[in-house]
Design a protein around this motif. Structure first.
Motif, PDB file in Angstrom:
ATOM      1  N   SER A 169       0.239   1.548   6.887  1.00  0.00           N
ATOM      2  CA  SER A 169       1.054   2.522   5.588  1.00  0.00           C
ATOM      3  C   SER A 169       0.847   3.490   5.702  1.00  0.00           C
ATOM      4  O   SER A 169       1.704   4.321   4.807  1.00  0.00           O
ATOM      5  CB  SER A 169       0.065   0.994   4.683  1.00  0.00           C
ATOM      6  OG  SER A 169      -1.442   1.886   4.774  1.00  0.00           O
ATOM      7  N   GLY A 189       2.062   7.041  -6.578  1.00  0.00           N
ATOM      8  CA  GLY A 189       1.474   7.108  -6.882  1.00  0.00           C
ATOM      9  C   GLY A 189       0.663   8.739  -6.296  1.00  0.00           C
ATOM     10  O   GLY A 189       1.529   9.932  -7.795  1.00  0.00           O
ATOM     11  N   PHE A 190       0.324   8.869  -5.650  1.00  0.00           N
ATOM     12  CA  PHE A 190       0.306  10.515  -5.059  1.00  0.00           C
ATOM     13  C   PHE A 190       1.687  11.856  -5.205  1.00  0.00           C
ATOM     14  O   PHE A 190       2.173  12.183  -5.863  1.00  0.00           O
ATOM     15  CB  PHE A 190       0.803  10.551  -3.157  1.00  0.00           C
ATOM     16  CG  PHE A 190      -0.563  10.091  -2.801  1.00  0.00           C
ATOM     17  CD1 PHE A 190      -1.945  11.002  -3.579  1.00  0.00           C
ATOM     18  CD2 PHE A 190      -0.914   9.234  -2.035  1.00  0.00           C
ATOM     19  CE1 PHE A 190      -2.987  10.749  -3.119  1.00  0.00           C
ATOM     20  CE2 PHE A 190      -2.239   8.562  -2.102  1.00  0.00           C
ATOM     21  CZ  PHE A 190      -3.855   9.427  -2.837  1.00  0.00           C
ATOM     22  N   ILE A 244       0.786  -1.665   0.130  1.00  0.00           N
ATOM     23  CA  ILE A 244       0.300   0.170  -0.020  1.00  0.00           C
ATOM     24  C   ILE A 244       0.852   1.004   0.139  1.00  0.00           C
ATOM     25  O   ILE A 244       0.558   2.454  -1.168  1.00  0.00           O
ATOM     26  CB  ILE A 244      -0.763  -0.248   1.224  1.00  0.00           C
ATOM     27  CG1 ILE A 244      -1.873  -1.571   1.054  1.00  0.00           C
ATOM     28  CG2 ILE A 244      -1.821   1.224   1.474  1.00  0.00           C
ATOM     29  CD1 ILE A 244      -2.783  -1.630   1.879  1.00  0.00           C
ATOM     30  N   ALA A 268       6.440   8.999  -1.450  1.00  0.00           N
ATOM     31  CA  ALA A 268       5.201  10.411  -1.438  1.00  0.00           C
ATOM     32  C   ALA A 268       6.556  11.303  -1.578  1.00  0.00           C
ATOM     33  O   ALA A 268       6.584  12.664  -2.813  1.00  0.00           O
ATOM     34  CB  ALA A 268       4.019  10.149  -1.233  1.00  0.00           C
ATOM     35  N   VAL A 286       2.215   1.530  -3.738  1.00  0.00           N
ATOM     36  CA  VAL A 286       1.947   1.866  -4.670  1.00  0.00           C
ATOM     37  C   VAL A 286       1.074   3.220  -4.728  1.00  0.00           C
ATOM     38  O   VAL A 286       0.892   4.258  -5.599  1.00  0.00           O
ATOM     39  CB  VAL A 286       0.016   1.077  -4.562  1.00  0.00           C
ATOM     40  CG1 VAL A 286      -1.010   1.331  -5.997  1.00  0.00           C
ATOM     41  CG2 VAL A 286       1.165  -0.255  -4.937  1.00  0.00           C
ATOM     42  N   ALA A 287       0.294   3.919  -2.987  1.00  0.00           N
ATOM     43  CA  ALA A 287      -0.534   4.769  -2.993  1.00  0.00           C
ATOM     44  C   ALA A 287       0.697   6.355  -1.997  1.00  0.00           C
ATOM     45  O   ALA A 287       1.175   7.027  -3.478  1.00  0.00           O
ATOM     46  CB  ALA A 287      -0.899   4.214  -1.822  1.00  0.00           C
ATOM     47  N   GLY A 288       2.258   6.186  -2.172  1.00  0.00           N
ATOM     48  CA  GLY A 288       2.955   6.270  -2.299  1.00  0.00           C
ATOM     49  C   GLY A 288       3.839   7.135  -4.014  1.00  0.00           C
ATOM     50  O   GLY A 288       3.803   8.391  -4.496  1.00  0.00           O
ATOM     51  N   LEU A 317      -3.215  -1.219   6.841  1.00  0.00           N
ATOM     52  CA  LEU A 317      -3.889   0.661   6.539  1.00  0.00           C
ATOM     53  C   LEU A 317      -3.764   1.067   7.608  1.00  0.00           C
ATOM     54  O   LEU A 317      -2.797   2.071   7.379  1.00  0.00           O
ATOM     55  CB  LEU A 317      -5.201   0.723   5.587  1.00  0.00           C
ATOM     56  CG  LEU A 317      -6.272   0.097   4.612  1.00  0.00           C
ATOM     57  CD1 LEU A 317      -7.787   0.795   4.549  1.00  0.00           C
ATOM     58  CD2 LEU A 317      -5.100   1.143   3.312  1.00  0.00           C
ATOM     59  N   VAL A 320       3.109   5.725   3.126  1.00  0.00           N
ATOM     60  CA  VAL A 320       2.808   6.718   2.249  1.00  0.00           C
ATOM     61  C   VAL A 320       3.033   7.595   2.311  1.00  0.00           C
ATOM     62  O   VAL A 320       3.898   8.260   1.061  1.00  0.00           O
ATOM     63  CB  VAL A 320       1.854   6.398   1.988  1.00  0.00           C
ATOM     64  CG1 VAL A 320       0.464   7.226   0.905  1.00  0.00           C
ATOM     65  CG2 VAL A 320       0.539   4.691   1.648  1.00  0.00           C
TER      66      VAL A 320
END
Length: 321
Positions: free
Chosen positions: A195, A121-122, A114, A203, A117-119, A192, A199
């Motif tokens: 994470s 992406g942002f 998580i 990011a 992927v999220a880091g 979550l 994240v």
């Protein structure tokens, strides 16, 4: 092939560093019992134990032998996968750790996925929209993420998604063998909760690296040669700016393992972190020693993987450039 040689060189360097560090760490870890003054006799007999009774039980556990002899027996057993027996119940520490390690690794691995992927992406979105309102909004959100403790996030997630909406179970763990969704539904909320900090750090690090890389001369040269902005971003800018981000991930994995103590307590998981906490509170030295050894191995293996990936993406890092 050149990249195979680089991987082998990375492995050789890592092993050369790991072996002495591991020996020193295990020696210090084993010395905990002598430093702490704890004894299985006091756990079994209490504070009113007589010296004769203490001596008899310590002899049964082999604690009357010289320190270095005890360490050598423990080290050779550890290399065979035998971490000794728990003072609390006499069960093998390897078996006790094995019962909880799958839970903690499941949560930590999902939290890491998580975070990546999220880091990414942002971070990429903020860099591509640099100096815009979207960039400032993402930066602000990531700042909030970075200061939110995992136990606070966990309590909020349980209250909203487990108790309030009933979408996920509030506690417990189901092995993957019993189904993908039952397993995932039980570890998603704790993952979550763990994470958020990953994240935020991924990011922010990636955003900074992408902005700096996009201003390099090779980007201008690639544009002049007619390469598309998308190709430049994916094949040059992202590749050359991902090194510091991967280094951050190498530091985050130990934090995820350590943070499992809090999340496992909140979500009622009998994992590695909770076992470590219970063992420390009980004064179970062999169990604590086993936890430290396994933690060292996990961190070293993960950082080795990070170094291999980093060397594949940025060969200059393996030449000291």
């Amino acid at each position: 092939m050149i990249w195979v040689k680089r991987i082998l060189l990375t492995l050789a360097r890592s092993v050369a560093i790991f072996v002495p560090v591991f020996l020193v760490a295990t020696f210090v870890t084993f010395a905990l019992r002598a430093i702490s003054g704890l004894s299985p006799a006091r756990m079994q007999l209490g504070e009113q134990a007589t010296p004769d009774a203490i001596a008899r039980i310590e002899q049964q556990w082999g604690l009357d032998r010289p320190f270095l002899a005890q360490y050598w027996s423990w080290l050779t057993g550890m290399l065979r996968g035998d971490l000794g027996a728990s003072w609390s119940n006499g069960v093998g520490v390897s078996d006790l750790i094995g019962m909880g390690i799958a839970v903690s690794l499941s949560v930590a691995a999902l939290a890491l996925v998580i975070g990546i992927v999220a880091g990414f992406g942002f971070g990429a979105l903020a860099a591509l929209r640099h100096a815009t309102l979207l960039d400032r909004a993402i930066t602000a959100v990531m700042t909030v993420f970075s200061v939110m403790p995992a136990f606070v996030v966990g309590i909020v997630l349980v209250t909203v998604f487990a108790v309030g909406l009933g979408w996920f179970p509030a506690s417990g763990y189901v092995p993957l063998e019993l189904g993908l969704w039952p397993w995932l539904s039980h570890i998603l909320l704790p993952a979550l909760a763990l994470s958020f900090d990953t994240v935020a750090d991924v990011a922010r690090q990636l955003r900074t690296g992408l902005i700096a890389a996009s201003r390099e001369n090779y980007v201008t040269g690639a544009l002049v040669r007619g390469l598309s902005p998308r190709r430049i971003f994916w094949h040059h800018v992202l590749r050359n700016s991902s090194g510091p981000t991967l280094a951050v991930l190498g530091l985050k994995f130990p934090a995820l393992i350590g943070g499992a103590v809090v999340t496992e307590t909140i979500f009622g998981l009998q994992g590695f972190g909770r076992f470590a906490n219970d063992s420390a509170q009980a004064g179970d030295v062999p169990a604590v020693q086993g936890v430290l050894v396994v933690s060292i191995v996990l961190v070293v293996v993960f950082n080795l993987i990070v170094n291999i990936v980093l060397g594949r993406l940025n060969p200059a890092s393996q030449r000291g450039v």
